[in-house]
Design a protein around this motif. Structure first.
Motif, PDB file in Angstrom:
ATOM      1  N   ASP A   1     -15.182  10.060   6.450  1.00 10.91           N
ATOM      2  CA  ASP A   1     -14.735   8.938   5.179  1.00 10.91           C
ATOM      3  C   ASP A   1     -13.669   9.394   4.854  1.00 10.91           C
ATOM      4  O   ASP A   1     -13.733  10.402   4.175  1.00 10.91           O
ATOM      5  CB  ASP A   1     -15.872   8.459   4.658  1.00 10.91           C
ATOM      6  CG  ASP A   1     -15.788   7.659   2.981  1.00 10.91           C
ATOM      7  OD1 ASP A   1     -14.186   6.874   3.383  1.00 10.91           O
ATOM      8  OD2 ASP A   1     -16.193   6.830   2.386  1.00 10.91           O
ATOM      9  N   VAL A   2     -12.210   8.351   4.647  1.00 15.55           N
ATOM     10  CA  VAL A   2     -11.161   8.683   4.534  1.00 15.55           C
ATOM     11  C   VAL A   2     -10.810   7.716   3.158  1.00 15.55           C
ATOM     12  O   VAL A   2      -9.831   8.483   2.984  1.00 15.55           O
ATOM     13  CB  VAL A   2      -9.843   8.617   5.781  1.00 15.55           C
ATOM     14  CG1 VAL A   2      -9.987   9.828   6.852  1.00 15.55           C
ATOM     15  CG2 VAL A   2      -9.541   6.797   6.005  1.00 15.55           C
ATOM     16  N   SER A   3     -11.232   7.016   2.729  1.00  9.26           N
ATOM     17  CA  SER A   3     -11.068   6.156   2.019  1.00  9.26           C
ATOM     18  C   SER A   3     -10.552   6.936   0.613  1.00  9.26           C
ATOM     19  O   SER A   3     -10.126   6.397   0.009  1.00  9.26           O
ATOM     20  CB  SER A   3     -12.031   5.292   1.228  1.00  9.26           C
ATOM     21  OG  SER A   3     -13.649   6.294   0.947  1.00  9.26           O
ATOM     22  N   HIS A   4     -11.630   8.170   0.293  1.00  8.78           N
ATOM     23  CA  HIS A   4     -11.319   8.826  -0.922  1.00  8.78           C
ATOM     24  C   HIS A   4      -9.304   9.415  -0.746  1.00  8.78           C
ATOM     25  O   HIS A   4      -8.925   9.583  -2.308  1.00  8.78           O
ATOM     26  CB  HIS A   4     -11.398  10.080  -1.236  1.00  8.78           C
ATOM     27  CG  HIS A   4     -11.766  11.479  -0.019  1.00  8.78           C
ATOM     28  ND1 HIS A   4     -12.418  10.978   0.767  1.00  8.78           N
ATOM     29  CD2 HIS A   4     -11.055  11.987  -0.463  1.00  8.78           C
ATOM     30  CE1 HIS A   4     -12.082  12.642   1.610  1.00  8.78           C
ATOM     31  NE2 HIS A   4     -10.622  12.868   1.097  1.00  8.78           N
ATOM     32  N   TYR A   5      -8.895   9.277   0.609  1.00  8.61           N
ATOM     33  CA  TYR A   5      -7.625   9.290   0.571  1.00  8.61           C
ATOM     34  C   TYR A   5      -6.420   8.355  -0.456  1.00  8.61           C
ATOM     35  O   TYR A   5      -5.212   8.648  -1.178  1.00  8.61           O
ATOM     36  CB  TYR A   5      -6.958  10.016   1.652  1.00  8.61           C
ATOM     37  CG  TYR A   5      -6.686  11.317   2.097  1.00  8.61           C
ATOM     38  CD1 TYR A   5      -6.692  12.051   1.282  1.00  8.61           C
ATOM     39  CD2 TYR A   5      -7.578  11.343   3.490  1.00  8.61           C
ATOM     40  CE1 TYR A   5      -7.754  13.518   2.116  1.00  8.61           C
ATOM     41  CE2 TYR A   5      -7.983  12.380   3.932  1.00  8.61           C
ATOM     42  CZ  TYR A   5      -8.039  13.638   3.035  1.00  8.61           C
ATOM     43  OH  TYR A   5      -8.473  14.414   3.608  1.00  8.61           O
ATOM     44  N   GLY A   6      -7.366   6.973  -0.442  1.00  6.31           N
ATOM     45  CA  GLY A   6      -6.092   6.038  -1.729  1.00  6.31           C
ATOM     46  C   GLY A   6      -5.813   5.012  -0.164  1.00  6.31           C
ATOM     47  O   GLY A   6      -7.224   4.527   0.124  1.00  6.31           O
ATOM     48  N   SER A   7      -5.080   4.002  -0.652  1.00  8.43           N
ATOM     49  CA  SER A   7      -4.609   2.413   0.098  1.00  8.43           C
ATOM     50  C   SER A   7      -4.010   3.340   1.338  1.00  8.43           C
ATOM     51  O   SER A   7      -3.135   4.124   1.215  1.00  8.43           O
ATOM     52  CB  SER A   7      -2.965   1.921  -1.322  1.00  8.43           C
ATOM     53  OG  SER A   7      -3.758   0.532  -0.161  1.00  8.43           O
ATOM     54  N   ALA A   8      -4.388   1.739   2.476  1.00  9.09           N
ATOM     55  CA  ALA A   8      -3.458   2.797   3.034  1.00  9.09           C
ATOM     56  C   ALA A   8      -2.139   1.911   2.789  1.00  9.09           C
ATOM     57  O   ALA A   8      -0.993   2.002   4.312  1.00  9.09           O
ATOM     58  CB  ALA A   8      -4.490   1.162   4.382  1.00  9.09           C
ATOM     59  N   GLU A   9      -1.935   1.211   2.651  1.00  7.96           N
ATOM     60  CA  GLU A   9      -0.084   1.241   1.681  1.00  7.96           C
ATOM     61  C   GLU A   9       0.757   2.747   1.872  1.00  7.96           C
ATOM     62  O   GLU A   9       1.793   2.739   2.031  1.00  7.96           O
ATOM     63  CB  GLU A   9       0.077   0.134   0.756  1.00  7.96           C
ATOM     64  CG  GLU A   9      -0.685  -1.409   0.829  1.00  7.96           C
ATOM     65  CD  GLU A   9      -0.467  -1.751  -0.244  1.00  7.96           C
ATOM     66  OE1 GLU A   9       0.253  -1.823  -0.830  1.00  7.96           O
ATOM     67  OE2 GLU A   9      -1.253  -2.798  -0.277  1.00  7.96           O
TER      68      GLU A   9
ATOM     69  N   ALA B   1      -8.175   3.925   9.982  1.00  3.94           N
ATOM     70  CA  ALA B   1      -9.683   3.363   8.733  1.00  3.94           C
ATOM     71  C   ALA B   1      -8.565   3.414   7.490  1.00  3.94           C
ATOM     72  O   ALA B   1     -10.439   2.237   6.859  1.00  3.94           O
ATOM     73  CB  ALA B   1      -9.148   5.209   8.882  1.00  3.94           C
ATOM     74  N   LEU B   2      -8.233   3.646   7.155  1.00  5.87           N
ATOM     75  CA  LEU B   2      -7.958   3.099   5.931  1.00  5.87           C
ATOM     76  C   LEU B   2      -7.942   1.507   5.353  1.00  5.87           C
ATOM     77  O   LEU B   2      -8.493   0.980   4.221  1.00  5.87           O
ATOM     78  CB  LEU B   2      -7.013   3.573   4.891  1.00  5.87           C
ATOM     79  CG  LEU B   2      -6.798   5.003   5.372  1.00  5.87           C
ATOM     80  CD1 LEU B   2      -5.396   5.778   4.527  1.00  5.87           C
ATOM     81  CD2 LEU B   2      -7.956   5.452   3.616  1.00  5.87           C
ATOM     82  N   THR B   3      -7.665   0.435   6.460  1.00  6.71           N
ATOM     83  CA  THR B   3      -7.656  -0.241   6.237  1.00  6.71           C
ATOM     84  C   THR B   3      -8.976  -1.131   6.532  1.00  6.71           C
ATOM     85  O   THR B   3      -9.546  -2.609   6.052  1.00  6.71           O
ATOM     86  CB  THR B   3      -6.311  -1.160   7.299  1.00  6.71           C
ATOM     87  OG1 THR B   3      -5.187  -0.381   6.770  1.00  6.71           O
ATOM     88  CG2 THR B   3      -6.175  -3.156   7.357  1.00  6.71           C
ATOM     89  N   THR B   4      -9.560  -0.827   7.389  1.00  4.95           N
ATOM     90  CA  THR B   4     -10.585  -1.390   7.859  1.00  4.95           C
ATOM     91  C   THR B   4     -11.568  -0.954   6.995  1.00  4.95           C
ATOM     92  O   THR B   4     -12.924  -1.393   7.454  1.00  4.95           O
ATOM     93  CB  THR B   4     -10.992  -1.337   9.219  1.00  4.95           C
ATOM     94  OG1 THR B   4     -10.973   0.125   9.863  1.00  4.95           O
ATOM     95  CG2 THR B   4      -9.887  -2.114  10.424  1.00  4.95           C
ATOM     96  N   GLY B   5     -11.856   0.951   6.668  1.00  7.40           N
ATOM     97  CA  GLY B   5     -13.305   0.708   6.162  1.00  7.40           C
ATOM     98  C   GLY B   5     -13.902   1.546   6.659  1.00  7.40           C
ATOM     99  O   GLY B   5     -15.477   1.830   6.269  1.00  7.40           O
ATOM    100  N   ALA B   6     -13.698   1.736   8.695  1.00  9.77           N
ATOM    101  CA  ALA B   6     -14.686   2.545   9.309  1.00  9.77           C
ATOM    102  C   ALA B   6     -14.232   3.913   9.386  1.00  9.77           C
ATOM    103  O   ALA B   6     -13.508   4.864   8.527  1.00  9.77           O
ATOM    104  CB  ALA B   6     -13.948   1.960  10.776  1.00  9.77           C
TER     105      ALA B   6
END
Length: 256
Positions: free
Chosen positions: A199-207, A159-164
């Protein structure tokens, strides 16, 4: 960025994702409506699945039939990973198996760990980037006792890598429809509930291992809200087969 080693399968092909082909559309537009008339699944929240854009359907997993019900009830074309052995059989049985799994949108992959698991996540990423709705089970494998197990963070990485966006899916009653060891599904009323997109993007980077863990936990909490299953609080893993494996697992740090 390379995928973290947190998965259970490995891709056969590192190339472009193939279209599901004619068999998939026969299954979706001819076989699926007939199956719906026979089994009459209760479907909740279909409108929660976005019509366009990258989406991951993250579901609990109770039965083999889950992988049929999700594509059958989703408003969008769905693809998911399945064991490559389903596609490699010979003779009539092999052809039937290959046709069936192709018809429900499966992509053949080889099971494994380490590098194999990383390649599986990369294959999953390619499917999502192709525009298909991608379905997976964050628990990794079926729950044999009906409890909801801890999610593996491959879902967070994807989810974090693809932005899905992630649509949680709650399956209820599928373990009674087709228990382990039963070849043909029984006529039972089951529920497929699609939750609101996350939308989990607010958690930060997939790294970030922390970001992957927090994203995964939010997704699992949403699945739990749909199913009401008892929480296991641990990963769903087969019992160690020997003493060496028991020791190895005891010394292994918790996976993020």
């Amino acid at each position: 960025m390379r995928a973290p080693a947190d998965g259970t399968v490995s891709g056969d092909d590192a190339g472009a994702v193939k279209s599901p082909g004619a068999l998939y559309f026969i299954g979706r537009w001819i076989v699926a409506p007939i199956a719906k008339l026979v089994y009459r699944p209760r479907v909740i929240g279909r409108k929660n699945v976005p019509e366009h854009g990258k989406v991951i359907l993250a579901s609990n997993h109770l039965s083999f039939i889950d992988s049929v019900l999700i594509p059958m009830t989703s408003p969008r074309r769905v693809q998911f990973l399945a064991k490559s052995t389903y596609f490699e059989g010979r003779g009539l049985k092999g052809r039937v198996s290959r046709a069936f799994f192709t018809a429900i949108g499966a992509v053949g992959v080889k099971r494994g760990a380490g590098q194999a698991a990383q390649e599986a996540l990369e294959q999953s990423r390619r499917i999502i980037d192709s525009g298909a709705a991608f379905a997976l089970y964050p628990e990794g494998t079926r729950s044999l006792d009906g409890r909801l197990y801890k999610g593996r963070t491959g879902i967070g990485w994807l989810a974090l890598t693809t932005g899905a966006v992630v649509v949680p899916v709650g399956l209820i009653g599928t373990d009674e429809m087709q228990p382990v060891g039963v070849s043909f599904p029984r006529v039972r009323r089951v529920t497929v509930a699609f939750g609101e997109p996350i939308d989990v993007s607010h958690y930060g980077s997939a790294e970030s291992g922390r970001a992957r863990r927090l994203a995964t936990d939010e997704i699992m909490a949403a699945i739990h809200a749909l199913t009401g299953q008892e929480l296991a609080g641990v990963y769903n893993e087969s019992p160690p087969a020997n003493t060496v494996e028991r020791v190895r697992r005891a010394l292994r740090p918790e996976r993020l």
